[in-house]
Design a protein around this motif. Sequence first.
Motif, PDB file in Angstrom:
ATOM      1  N   PRO A  41       0.832  -1.203   0.000  1.00 38.48           N
ATOM      2  CA  PRO A  41       0.000   0.000   0.000  1.00 38.48           C
ATOM      3  C   PRO A  41       0.866   1.252   0.000  1.00 38.48           C
ATOM      4  O   PRO A  41       2.013   1.241   0.462  1.00 38.48           O
ATOM      5  N   TYR A  42       0.310   2.326  -0.529  1.00 37.57           N
ATOM      6  CA  TYR A  42       1.036   3.582  -0.636  1.00 37.57           C
ATOM      7  C   TYR A  42       1.310   4.140   0.751  1.00 37.57           C
ATOM      8  O   TYR A  42       0.420   4.279   1.570  1.00 37.57           O
ATOM      9  N   ASN A  43       2.562   4.441   1.010  1.00 35.56           N
ATOM     10  CA  ASN A  43       2.962   5.012   2.287  1.00 35.56           C
ATOM     11  C   ASN A  43       3.470   6.418   2.010  1.00 35.56           C
ATOM     12  O   ASN A  43       4.574   6.601   1.506  1.00 35.56           O
ATOM     13  N   ALA A  44       2.682   7.414   2.357  1.00 38.23           N
ATOM     14  CA  ALA A  44       3.028   8.802   2.044  1.00 38.23           C
ATOM     15  C   ALA A  44       4.249   9.278   2.819  1.00 38.23           C
ATOM     16  O   ALA A  44       4.929  10.208   2.394  1.00 38.23           O
ATOM     17  N   LEU A  45       4.553   8.660   3.935  1.00 41.47           N
ATOM     18  CA  LEU A  45       5.684   9.096   4.748  1.00 41.47           C
ATOM     19  C   LEU A  45       6.997   8.408   4.386  1.00 41.47           C
ATOM     20  O   LEU A  45       8.038   8.769   4.920  1.00 41.47           O
ATOM     21  N   ALA A  46       6.976   7.416   3.520  1.00 39.24           N
ATOM     22  CA  ALA A  46       8.198   6.686   3.168  1.00 39.24           C
ATOM     23  C   ALA A  46       9.270   7.594   2.565  1.00 39.24           C
ATOM     24  O   ALA A  46      10.434   7.497   2.956  1.00 39.24           O
ATOM     25  N   PRO A  47       8.950   8.502   1.622  1.00 36.64           N
ATOM     26  CA  PRO A  47       9.998   9.375   1.098  1.00 36.64           C
ATOM     27  C   PRO A  47      10.579  10.298   2.167  1.00 36.64           C
ATOM     28  O   PRO A  47      11.795  10.518   2.215  1.00 36.64           O
ATOM     29  N   ALA A  48       9.732  10.830   3.040  1.00 40.84           N
ATOM     30  CA  ALA A  48      10.226  11.706   4.101  1.00 40.84           C
ATOM     31  C   ALA A  48      11.097  10.922   5.073  1.00 40.84           C
ATOM     32  O   ALA A  48      12.128  11.424   5.550  1.00 40.84           O
ATOM     33  N   LYS A  49      10.710   9.702   5.347  1.00 42.04           N
ATOM     34  CA  LYS A  49      11.484   8.857   6.252  1.00 42.04           C
ATOM     35  C   LYS A  49      12.857   8.550   5.648  1.00 42.04           C
ATOM     36  O   LYS A  49      13.876   8.622   6.333  1.00 42.04           O
ATOM     37  N   ALA A  50      12.875   8.211   4.371  1.00 43.53           N
ATOM     38  CA  ALA A  50      14.139   7.900   3.698  1.00 43.53           C
ATOM     39  C   ALA A  50      15.053   9.124   3.674  1.00 43.53           C
ATOM     40  O   ALA A  50      16.260   9.008   3.914  1.00 43.53           O
ATOM     41  N   ALA A  51      14.477  10.295   3.405  1.00 46.12           N
ATOM     42  CA  ALA A  51      15.284  11.521   3.388  1.00 46.12           C
ATOM     43  C   ALA A  51      15.809  11.829   4.780  1.00 46.12           C
ATOM     44  O   ALA A  51      16.970  12.235   4.943  1.00 46.12           O
ATOM     45  N   PHE A  52      14.982  11.649   5.791  1.00 46.14           N
ATOM     46  CA  PHE A  52      15.425  11.902   7.165  1.00 46.14           C
ATOM     47  C   PHE A  52      16.558  10.956   7.550  1.00 46.14           C
ATOM     48  O   PHE A  52      17.557  11.370   8.136  1.00 46.14           O
ATOM     49  N   TYR A  53      16.402   9.677   7.216  1.00 45.58           N
ATOM     50  CA  TYR A  53      17.452   8.716   7.538  1.00 45.58           C
ATOM     51  C   TYR A  53      18.768   9.074   6.844  1.00 45.58           C
ATOM     52  O   TYR A  53      19.835   8.962   7.436  1.00 45.58           O
ATOM     53  N   SER A  54      18.680   9.511   5.588  1.00 45.19           N
ATOM     54  CA  SER A  54      19.902   9.891   4.872  1.00 45.19           C
ATOM     55  C   SER A  54      20.510  11.160   5.435  1.00 45.19           C
ATOM     56  O   SER A  54      21.720  11.350   5.369  1.00 45.19           O
ATOM     57  N   ALA A  55      19.684  12.045   5.972  1.00 50.52           N
ATOM     58  CA  ALA A  55      20.209  13.273   6.573  1.00 50.52           C
ATOM     59  C   ALA A  55      20.917  12.963   7.887  1.00 50.52           C
ATOM     60  O   ALA A  55      21.949  13.559   8.199  1.00 50.52           O
ATOM     61  N   VAL A  56      20.375  12.009   8.641  1.00 46.86           N
ATOM     62  CA  VAL A  56      20.987  11.648   9.918  1.00 46.86           C
ATOM     63  C   VAL A  56      22.308  10.919   9.691  1.00 46.86           C
ATOM     64  O   VAL A  56      23.334  11.252  10.288  1.00 46.86           O
ATOM     65  N   LEU A  57      22.280   9.928   8.821  1.00 44.06           N
ATOM     66  CA  LEU A  57      23.480   9.152   8.521  1.00 44.06           C
ATOM     67  C   LEU A  57      23.482   8.858   7.021  1.00 44.06           C
ATOM     68  O   LEU A  57      22.605   8.135   6.534  1.00 44.06           O
ATOM     69  N   PRO A  58      24.425   9.429   6.285  1.00 40.45           N
ATOM     70  CA  PRO A  58      24.443   9.205   4.838  1.00 40.45           C
ATOM     71  C   PRO A  58      24.465   7.711   4.514  1.00 40.45           C
ATOM     72  O   PRO A  58      25.207   6.938   5.104  1.00 40.45           O
ATOM     73  N   GLY A  59      23.599   7.325   3.583  1.00 41.49           N
ATOM     74  CA  GLY A  59      23.503   5.935   3.171  1.00 41.49           C
ATOM     75  C   GLY A  59      22.400   5.179   3.890  1.00 41.49           C
ATOM     76  O   GLY A  59      21.974   4.124   3.431  1.00 41.49           O
ATOM     77  N   LEU A  60      21.917   5.700   5.012  1.00 41.36           N
ATOM     78  CA  LEU A  60      20.875   5.004   5.757  1.00 41.36           C
ATOM     79  C   LEU A  60      19.543   5.050   5.004  1.00 41.36           C
ATOM     80  O   LEU A  60      18.773   4.096   5.046  1.00 41.36           O
ATOM     81  N   GLY A  61      19.280   6.130   4.291  1.00 46.03           N
ATOM     82  CA  GLY A  61      18.069   6.210   3.469  1.00 46.03           C
ATOM     83  C   GLY A  61      18.112   5.219   2.320  1.00 46.03           C
ATOM     84  O   GLY A  61      17.096   4.632   1.952  1.00 46.03           O
ATOM     85  N   GLN A  62      19.289   5.017   1.743  1.00 40.05           N
ATOM     86  CA  GLN A  62      19.432   4.032   0.673  1.00 40.05           C
ATOM     87  C   GLN A  62      19.213   2.620   1.233  1.00 40.05           C
ATOM     88  O   GLN A  62      18.619   1.772   0.580  1.00 40.05           O
ATOM     89  N   ALA A  63      19.683   2.381   2.458  1.00 38.69           N
ATOM     90  CA  ALA A  63      19.449   1.081   3.090  1.00 38.69           C
ATOM     91  C   ALA A  63      17.961   0.894   3.375  1.00 38.69           C
ATOM     92  O   ALA A  63      17.424  -0.195   3.201  1.00 38.69           O
ATOM     93  N   TYR A  64      17.289   1.949   3.785  1.00 44.23           N
ATOM     94  CA  TYR A  64      15.849   1.889   4.035  1.00 44.23           C
ATOM     95  C   TYR A  64      15.093   1.538   2.752  1.00 44.23           C
ATOM     96  O   TYR A  64      14.119   0.794   2.784  1.00 44.23           O
ATOM     97  N   ASN A  65      15.576   2.065   1.623  1.00 39.40           N
ATOM     98  CA  ASN A  65      14.948   1.783   0.327  1.00 39.40           C
ATOM     99  C   ASN A  65      15.365   0.437  -0.245  1.00 39.40           C
ATOM    100  O   ASN A  65      14.773  -0.044  -1.212  1.00 39.40           O
ATOM    101  N   GLY A  66      16.394  -0.173   0.297  1.00 39.14           N
ATOM    102  CA  GLY A  66      16.854  -1.466  -0.204  1.00 39.14           C
ATOM    103  C   GLY A  66      17.900  -1.360  -1.288  1.00 39.14           C
ATOM    104  O   GLY A  66      18.245  -2.356  -1.915  1.00 39.14           O
ATOM    105  N   SER A  67      18.436  -0.178  -1.535  1.00 37.12           N
ATOM    106  CA  SER A  67      19.484   0.013  -2.550  1.00 37.12           C
ATOM    107  C   SER A  67      20.846   0.029  -1.868  1.00 37.12           C
ATOM    108  O   SER A  67      21.502   1.063  -1.764  1.00 37.12           O
ATOM    109  N   TYR A  68      21.264  -1.124  -1.426  1.00 38.27           N
ATOM    110  CA  TYR A  68      22.510  -1.211  -0.664  1.00 38.27           C
ATOM    111  C   TYR A  68      23.730  -0.889  -1.513  1.00 38.27           C
ATOM    112  O   TYR A  68      24.750  -0.463  -0.979  1.00 38.27           O
ATOM    113  N   TRP A  69      23.639  -1.071  -2.812  1.00 35.94           N
ATOM    114  CA  TRP A  69      24.783  -0.833  -3.686  1.00 35.94           C
ATOM    115  C   TRP A  69      25.123   0.650  -3.781  1.00 35.94           C
ATOM    116  O   TRP A  69      26.239   1.009  -4.177  1.00 35.94           O
ATOM    117  N   LYS A  70      24.212   1.538  -3.403  1.00 42.32           N
ATOM    118  CA  LYS A  70      24.482   2.970  -3.474  1.00 42.32           C
ATOM    119  C   LYS A  70      25.236   3.491  -2.256  1.00 42.32           C
ATOM    120  O   LYS A  70      25.800   4.582  -2.302  1.00 42.32           O
TER     121      LYS A  70
END
Length: 192
Positions: A41-70
Amino acid sequence: MFFFLLIASIASAQQDSLLVSQEGRSKRELKKEQREKDYEPYNALAPAKAAFYSAVLPGLGQAYNGSYWKIPIAYAGLATGVYFYLENDKQYDRYREAYKNRLAGRPDEFTVDGNTRITNDGLIRAQEFYQKNKEISILVTVGIYVLNIIDANVEAHLRQFNVDEDLSVKPNFDFDALSGKTNYGLTLNYNF
């Protein structure tokens, strides 16, 4: 007896046809259930969560999205920017110290046997050059950090984009019983 066998075979045929139609229907239902199971189902907060995680620790938003190679790419970019900042800062301090020593009348590393290899203007230009490179290194590092956040946000948006096989273009043959003619065409199917 013949009549009884005839009725039994007709009943059996009807029961078989019902099973076939139920099997076909159940296959469709299973396919639909599988699609619904795969669909998140559509999660409207997922992009904000991913951006927040990447702001706190670079790469954590990519891990949240499942793009570990980035993650290594993000850290390599940040590490490169920090490396060049530190290297330019070291060179800036080197030329700055030599210039201050020369103004104070003390020997510096660019004066050998009373001969100066670099003039005072050369020392000033070297300081300006390395100061500018330090600032560029900071901008590049901040830019890579911001791109890391933007990448996590955009990818979280795109992960929720529905790319379903229900969008299809198929030929359509429609037999008009009233006129006895066949109508040909294409149909675009889009299921919500």
